[in-house]
Write a protein that holds these residues in place. Sequence first.
Motif, PDB file in Angstrom:
ATOM      1  N   CYS A 162       4.143   2.972 -19.436  1.00  0.00           N
ATOM      2  CA  CYS A 162       3.548   2.220 -18.325  1.00  0.00           C
ATOM      3  C   CYS A 162       3.227   3.149 -17.156  1.00  0.00           C
ATOM      4  O   CYS A 162       4.078   3.933 -16.726  1.00  0.00           O
ATOM      5  N   ARG A 163       1.988   3.047 -16.643  1.00  0.00           N
ATOM      6  CA  ARG A 163       1.581   3.819 -15.479  1.00  0.00           C
ATOM      7  C   ARG A 163       0.983   2.937 -14.379  1.00  0.00           C
ATOM      8  O   ARG A 163       0.739   3.424 -13.272  1.00  0.00           O
ATOM      9  N   SER A 164       0.756   1.668 -14.692  1.00  0.00           N
ATOM     10  CA  SER A 164       0.225   0.738 -13.699  1.00  0.00           C
ATOM     11  C   SER A 164       0.864  -0.624 -13.934  1.00  0.00           C
ATOM     12  O   SER A 164       1.056  -1.034 -15.082  1.00  0.00           O
ATOM     13  N   LEU A 175       2.456  -7.888  -6.397  1.00  0.00           N
ATOM     14  CA  LEU A 175       2.838  -6.488  -6.559  1.00  0.00           C
ATOM     15  C   LEU A 175       1.712  -5.727  -7.242  1.00  0.00           C
ATOM     16  O   LEU A 175       1.155  -6.173  -8.247  1.00  0.00           O
ATOM     17  N   GLN A 176       1.361  -4.575  -6.678  1.00  0.00           N
ATOM     18  CA  GLN A 176       0.494  -3.601  -7.330  1.00  0.00           C
ATOM     19  C   GLN A 176       1.126  -2.240  -7.085  1.00  0.00           C
ATOM     20  O   GLN A 176       1.260  -1.788  -5.951  1.00  0.00           O
ATOM     21  N   ILE A 177       1.492  -1.576  -8.183  1.00  0.00           N
ATOM     22  CA  ILE A 177       2.212  -0.324  -8.053  1.00  0.00           C
ATOM     23  C   ILE A 177       1.825   0.609  -9.194  1.00  0.00           C
ATOM     24  O   ILE A 177       1.405   0.165 -10.257  1.00  0.00           O
ATOM     25  N   GLY A 178       1.931   1.883  -8.933  1.00  0.00           N
ATOM     26  CA  GLY A 178       1.530   2.871  -9.926  1.00  0.00           C
ATOM     27  C   GLY A 178       0.147   3.408  -9.613  1.00  0.00           C
ATOM     28  O   GLY A 178      -0.240   3.536  -8.450  1.00  0.00           O
ATOM     29  N   VAL A 179      -0.615   3.703 -10.653  1.00  0.00           N
ATOM     30  CA  VAL A 179      -1.965   4.237 -10.491  1.00  0.00           C
ATOM     31  C   VAL A 179      -2.955   3.081 -10.523  1.00  0.00           C
ATOM     32  O   VAL A 179      -2.952   2.274 -11.457  1.00  0.00           O
TER      33      VAL A 179
END
Length: 293
Positions: A162-164, A175-179
């Motif tokens: 998981c990256r996004s 929530l929005q997190i990562g790339v």
Amino acid sequence: MEAGALLRSISWIPIRHLPRRCLPIFPRSLRASSDVQGGYRGPKPKKDWVADWVSNNDDTVRSLPIYVGGLSLLAVLFNRSISGIAPVADASSSQSRADLLTLGLAVTNVLTGLVWLSIRPKSISVVNPQGVTCQRIHYDLPDYVVSELLWIWESLSVATCCRSLIIVYQDNCVLQIGVAAESSINSGDPIIVDTTKLVQGSLYESVMKSGSQSYLANLSLYPARSELPFLPSNTQAVILQPLGDKGIAVIGGDTIRGFTTSDQAWITLIAEKLDSTLSKYSNSLTLATQNKV
């Protein structure tokens, strides 16, 4: 300042603008109890030397039928030349019939080797997501909900590909997190996370209707990927996990077929826990229609 108040004060701000000390730190590994007591003393797994040799000499194994077929052809011709039999095949001769059968098997071996060399499994490699690293958390979430969201992200990013991570609840992004895609992030003031295409799209509708997880193992093969504009353009795999009947978690990975069966089952359990947590506060959360701070 308490951790929850600090998190709310920095919600919806790209992570690159935050000092590192403001971000919670979770342990990435735990020491097993056996390490403390002197190490593992159970039976050691056996090593498969044949399998290891085959995996390390893939080209040689694929070429092996060509060598066998070629040597067989040479052996037949050599035997024919020294046996004193006429070079022209004679159907009444048992030697000629045996030679023809051997030639057929040798040619089959050669063709098999050529097929093995021409057809190779496509190598799957990890792709670096093209986007901007961000962390956006809705400002009106309780402290321990924020902590749980961050724990989920930390766990998924460490244990899976998981990256996004995008979590939409009651048609609003919490929530929005990562790339994230560069088009969804502004270097200035935080902008709205557009989930309209997702909520109104076929992917969201099918997942919510079925109530079960949807795994897009190779996102490039799905035309509906346009419904996920907030993910990096080169996202390789996506899991759409419903959160009860009120929300959905979009998990983007950096590897084709990178999420294993165990990962999918684990994500389902995490989603049930998160849905239970968010549903307790769904009536009290003042989720703005446009997710503004």
